[in-house]
Motif scaffolding. Structure first.
Motif, short mmCIF file in Angstrom:
data_model
loop_
_atom_site.label_atom_id
_atom_site.label_comp_id
_atom_site.label_asym_id
_atom_site.label_seq_id
_atom_site.Cartn_x
_atom_site.Cartn_y
_atom_site.Cartn_z
N MET A 8 -15.96 34.88 -3.35
CA MET A 8 -15.76 35.19 -4.77
C MET A 8 -16.23 34.02 -5.62
N PRO A 9 -16.87 34.31 -6.77
CA PRO A 9 -17.21 33.24 -7.71
C PRO A 9 -15.95 32.77 -8.43
N THR A 10 -16.08 31.74 -9.24
CA THR A 10 -14.97 31.33 -10.09
C THR A 10 -14.61 32.51 -10.99
N PHE A 11 -13.31 32.76 -11.12
CA PHE A 11 -12.85 33.85 -11.98
C PHE A 11 -11.53 33.45 -12.62
N TYR A 12 -11.03 34.32 -13.48
CA TYR A 12 -9.74 34.11 -14.13
C TYR A 12 -8.84 35.29 -13.80
N LEU A 13 -7.58 35.01 -13.57
CA LEU A 13 -6.56 36.05 -13.57
C LEU A 13 -6.10 36.15 -15.01
N ALA A 14 -6.16 37.34 -15.58
CA ALA A 14 -5.75 37.55 -16.97
C ALA A 14 -4.63 38.59 -16.97
N GLY A 15 -3.46 38.20 -17.47
CA GLY A 15 -2.35 39.14 -17.48
C GLY A 15 -1.09 38.53 -18.04
N VAL A 16 0.04 39.05 -17.58
CA VAL A 16 1.35 38.55 -17.99
C VAL A 16 2.07 38.03 -16.75
N SER A 17 2.83 36.95 -16.93
CA SER A 17 3.48 36.36 -15.76
C SER A 17 4.90 35.91 -16.08
N LYS A 18 5.64 35.65 -15.01
CA LYS A 18 6.97 35.05 -15.13
C LYS A 18 7.35 34.48 -13.78
N ARG A 19 8.29 33.56 -13.79
CA ARG A 19 8.85 33.02 -12.55
C ARG A 19 9.82 34.06 -11.99
N VAL A 20 9.68 34.34 -10.70
CA VAL A 20 10.54 35.33 -10.04
C VAL A 20 11.03 34.76 -8.72
N PRO A 21 12.17 35.25 -8.23
CA PRO A 21 12.63 34.79 -6.91
C PRO A 21 11.71 35.30 -5.82
N GLU A 72 12.24 31.23 0.00
CA GLU A 72 13.12 30.32 -0.72
C GLU A 72 12.56 30.06 -2.10
N GLY A 73 13.44 29.89 -3.07
CA GLY A 73 13.03 29.48 -4.40
C GLY A 73 12.31 30.57 -5.17
N GLU A 74 11.44 30.11 -6.05
CA GLU A 74 10.73 31.02 -6.94
C GLU A 74 9.24 30.78 -6.86
N LEU A 75 8.49 31.71 -7.44
CA LEU A 75 7.05 31.57 -7.60
C LEU A 75 6.66 32.23 -8.91
N THR A 76 5.46 31.94 -9.35
CA THR A 76 4.95 32.61 -10.54
C THR A 76 4.27 33.89 -10.10
N HIS A 77 4.62 34.99 -10.75
CA HIS A 77 4.03 36.29 -10.43
C HIS A 77 3.31 36.78 -11.68
N MET A 78 2.04 37.16 -11.51
CA MET A 78 1.26 37.69 -12.63
C MET A 78 0.82 39.10 -12.30
N ILE A 79 0.94 39.97 -13.27
CA ILE A 79 0.36 41.30 -13.21
C ILE A 79 -0.83 41.25 -14.15
N GLY A 80 -2.03 41.49 -13.59
CA GLY A 80 -3.21 41.36 -14.42
C GLY A 80 -4.47 41.84 -13.73
N VAL A 81 -5.59 41.32 -14.19
CA VAL A 81 -6.89 41.71 -13.66
C VAL A 81 -7.73 40.47 -13.40
#
Length: 171
Positions: A8-21, A72-81
């Motif tokens: 894959m070339p360089t790209f961007y994830l574009a969407g909405v995110s939040k920290r989730v368990p 364990e803990g949390e991570l950032t989850h993004m829903i996007g394209v």
């Protein structure tokens, strides 16, 4: 396990995110709430930006508190394209992802169990025996629910990898 390797070339994830368990089994209600929070205007913007494979709305995970293999803990989850458009706007967050190799694991069956089992197999079975190792980049997946079968879906899990480095033991 069935998989393919995609450059894959360089790209961007574009969407909405939040920290989730971090949660490996069952439905993560924090992610359900995130999905519900997406406005129609944000959805339209995602679809306008989407311009590279896999041409699906994806669920991306990154910035985990601990190794991803541990629940364990949390991570950032993004829903996007995925997009090559790095221009910023006020509707969506963008995360730059450098060009890399991705191992792509298609799976099909009852949702979310089949996808979660495939993810577990990737980490427990495939990675230890593969010629690839993880790199620090978001992983993502998409799910296409069946219109004919209840709780049945086709999914792809995209894991960022690189060829394992060969250690020269002759010196």
């Amino acid at each position: 396990m069935r998989y393919k390797v995609v450059e894959m070339p360089t790209f961007y994830l574009a969407g909405v995110s939040k920290r989730v368990p971090m949660q490996f089994v069952g439905v993560n209600n924090e992610i359900v709430e995130l999905a519900k929070s997406i406005t129609e205007e944000q959805r339209k913007e995602m679809h306008a930006l989407q311009n590279i494979e896999p041409y699906q709305v994806v669920n991306a995970s990154y910035n985990a508190d601990s190794e991803f293999e541990k629940e364990e803990g949390e991570l950032t989850h993004m829903i996007g394209v995925l997009t090559t458009n790095g221009d910023s706007n006020n509707l969506l967050e963008k995360v730059k992802v450098e060009a890399a190799t991705w191992a792509v694991f298609p799976n099909e069956g009852s949702f979310p169990e089949t996808m979660q089992n495939t993810m577990a197999q990737i980490y427990a079975e495939w990675l230890p025996s593969a010629d690839y190792e993880l790199i620090c980049a978001p992983n993502f997946s998409f799910t296409k629910m069946s219109e004919n079968k209840k709780n049945y879906a086709y999914c792809e899990i995209w894991i960022p990898v690189q060829k394992k480095k060969v250690i020269d033991k002759s010196s």
